[in-house]
Design an enzyme around this catalytic site. Structure first.
Site, PDB file in Angstrom:
ATOM      1  N   ASP A   1      -0.018   5.083   1.052  1.00 49.01           N
ATOM      2  CA  ASP A   1      -0.123   5.984   2.154  1.00 49.01           C
ATOM      3  C   ASP A   1      -0.128   5.334   3.469  1.00 49.01           C
ATOM      4  O   ASP A   1      -0.822   4.445   3.750  1.00 49.01           O
ATOM      5  CB  ASP A   1      -1.479   7.065   2.140  1.00 49.01           C
ATOM      6  CG  ASP A   1      -1.370   7.617   0.700  1.00 49.01           C
ATOM      7  OD1 ASP A   1      -0.360   8.128   0.141  1.00 49.01           O
ATOM      8  OD2 ASP A   1      -2.514   7.921   0.218  1.00 49.01           O
TER       9      ASP A   1
ATOM     10  N   HIS B   1     -11.292   5.936  -8.002  1.00 49.56           N
ATOM     11  CA  HIS B   1     -12.449   5.976  -7.620  1.00 49.56           C
ATOM     12  C   HIS B   1     -12.944   6.343  -6.328  1.00 49.56           C
ATOM     13  O   HIS B   1     -12.277   6.150  -5.392  1.00 49.56           O
ATOM     14  CB  HIS B   1     -13.335   4.678  -8.080  1.00 49.56           C
ATOM     15  CG  HIS B   1     -12.880   4.240  -9.451  1.00 49.56           C
ATOM     16  ND1 HIS B   1     -12.085   3.125  -9.521  1.00 49.56           N
ATOM     17  CD2 HIS B   1     -13.416   4.799 -10.532  1.00 49.56           C
ATOM     18  CE1 HIS B   1     -11.988   3.061 -11.083  1.00 49.56           C
ATOM     19  NE2 HIS B   1     -12.673   4.079 -11.786  1.00 49.56           N
TER      20      HIS B   1
ATOM     21  N   THR C   1      -2.611   1.301  -4.410  1.00 46.39           N
ATOM     22  CA  THR C   1      -3.241   2.264  -3.621  1.00 46.39           C
ATOM     23  C   THR C   1      -4.632   2.819  -4.088  1.00 46.39           C
ATOM     24  O   THR C   1      -4.892   3.215  -5.182  1.00 46.39           O
ATOM     25  CB  THR C   1      -2.140   3.539  -3.288  1.00 46.39           C
ATOM     26  OG1 THR C   1      -2.518   4.619  -2.744  1.00 46.39           O
ATOM     27  CG2 THR C   1      -1.731   3.928  -4.847  1.00 46.39           C
TER      28      THR C   1
ATOM     29  N   ASP D   1       0.950  -1.180   0.064  1.00 45.51           N
ATOM     30  CA  ASP D   1      -0.121  -0.096  -0.205  1.00 45.51           C
ATOM     31  C   ASP D   1       0.998   1.130  -0.048  1.00 45.51           C
ATOM     32  O   ASP D   1       2.246   0.898   0.349  1.00 45.51           O
ATOM     33  CB  ASP D   1      -1.060  -0.179   1.136  1.00 45.51           C
ATOM     34  CG  ASP D   1      -1.634   1.250   1.419  1.00 45.51           C
ATOM     35  OD1 ASP D   1      -2.286   1.743   0.485  1.00 45.51           O
ATOM     36  OD2 ASP D   1      -1.626   1.636   2.603  1.00 45.51           O
TER      37      ASP D   1
ATOM     38  N   ARG E   1     -10.956  -0.828  -6.112  1.00 47.40           N
ATOM     39  CA  ARG E   1     -10.853   0.031  -4.622  1.00 47.40           C
ATOM     40  C   ARG E   1     -10.861  -1.258  -3.497  1.00 47.40           C
ATOM     41  O   ARG E   1     -11.686  -1.946  -3.301  1.00 47.40           O
ATOM     42  CB  ARG E   1     -12.107   0.895  -4.493  1.00 47.40           C
ATOM     43  CG  ARG E   1     -11.921   1.733  -2.971  1.00 47.40           C
ATOM     44  CD  ARG E   1     -12.951   2.652  -2.859  1.00 47.40           C
ATOM     45  NE  ARG E   1     -13.187   3.153  -1.473  1.00 47.40           N
ATOM     46  CZ  ARG E   1     -12.262   4.165  -1.051  1.00 47.40           C
ATOM     47  NH1 ARG E   1     -11.510   4.605  -1.922  1.00 47.40           N
ATOM     48  NH2 ARG E   1     -12.255   4.632   0.157  1.00 47.40           N
ATOM     49  N   LYS E   2      -9.656  -1.062  -2.906  1.00 51.51           N
ATOM     50  CA  LYS E   2      -9.655  -1.878  -1.717  1.00 51.51           C
ATOM     51  C   LYS E   2     -10.677  -1.569  -0.787  1.00 51.51           C
ATOM     52  O   LYS E   2     -10.731  -0.578  -0.338  1.00 51.51           O
ATOM     53  CB  LYS E   2      -8.095  -1.823  -1.002  1.00 51.51           C
ATOM     54  CG  LYS E   2      -7.068  -2.151  -1.902  1.00 51.51           C
ATOM     55  CD  LYS E   2      -5.570  -1.855  -1.319  1.00 51.51           C
ATOM     56  CE  LYS E   2      -5.234  -0.470  -1.447  1.00 51.51           C
ATOM     57  NZ  LYS E   2      -4.239  -0.267  -0.644  1.00 51.51           N
TER      58      LYS E   2
ATOM     59  N   GLN F   1      -6.814   6.102  -4.163  1.00 53.18           N
ATOM     60  CA  GLN F   1      -6.623   7.249  -4.195  1.00 53.18           C
ATOM     61  C   GLN F   1      -7.928   7.877  -4.728  1.00 53.18           C
ATOM     62  O   GLN F   1      -8.284   8.627  -5.664  1.00 53.18           O
ATOM     63  CB  GLN F   1      -5.705   7.622  -5.435  1.00 53.18           C
ATOM     64  CG  GLN F   1      -4.127   7.407  -5.124  1.00 53.18           C
ATOM     65  CD  GLN F   1      -3.595   7.962  -3.754  1.00 53.18           C
ATOM     66  OE1 GLN F   1      -3.721   8.866  -3.789  1.00 53.18           O
ATOM     67  NE2 GLN F   1      -3.097   7.165  -2.790  1.00 53.18           N
TER      68      GLN F   1
END
Length: 176
Positions: A9, A91, A50, A7, A100-101, A52
């Site tokens: 951030d 997204h 990641t 990941d 999206r995780k 975002q």
């Protein structure tokens, strides 16, 4: 191929509940940059997945995001390493995408890019969503205590999750 997925951030750079909206706000964790370089030098391919959603929210544009990733690559290169594929989900949480995780779309994208199964590949993150994404594709979930990691650690973790202080500790473990 030895593959490690990270990941961004909270793992590679400092995180913010207010989002990282500019290159000036993107502040790397020095030990993380060094860890990526060391892993790369040892023959590991290090990829990044990641979320975002700040793009969808209008906090920053794709050019700004790309400038952050270019800076990340530059810092790793300065220490003699190379960073692999960087994939991101631009997204928002309600857009229903599969990237999206905690959904595993980005991890599948990395697997397809490297033509490699993900079973047992370590995915290092700092949030429950990271750990859930790892499990969805049979990766080894790894939690670091940086970023949101301490908050995540305060709640039950998926069975089998490995926990390290930071990315440098992950690298030290993998390189021994």
């Amino acid at each position: 191929m030895k593959l490690l997925i990270l990941d961004r951030d909270g793992v590679i750079n400092l995180d913010s509940d207010e989002y990282i909206k500019s290159l000036d706000e993107w502040i790397p964790i020095p030990s993380a940059i060094a860890a990526i370089a060391r892993l790369s030098q040892a023959g590991w391919t290090v990829a990044v997945a990641t979320n975002q959603s700040g793009v969808a929210r209008g906090y920053y544009d794709l050019a700004t995001l790309e400038s952050m990733h270019a800076r990340l690559r530059e810092l790793v290169a300065e220490q003699g390493g190379e960073l692999g594929l960087i994939v991101y989900c631009p997204h928002g949480p309600d857009e229903g995408c599969d990237c999206r995780k905690p959904k595993p779309g980005m991890l599948r994208q990395i697997a397809a890019h490297y033509d490699r199964p993900l079973q047992g590949v370590w995915f290092v993150g700092d949030s429950k969503g990271d750990l859930e994404a790892a499990l969805a594709v049979d990766c080894q979930p790894v939690l670091v205590k940086t970023g949101k990691g301490e908050r995540t650690l305060a709640k039950p973790l998926p069975e089998g999750t490995l926990v390290f202080d930071d990315l440098a500790a992950v690298a030290a473990h993998l390189l021994t």
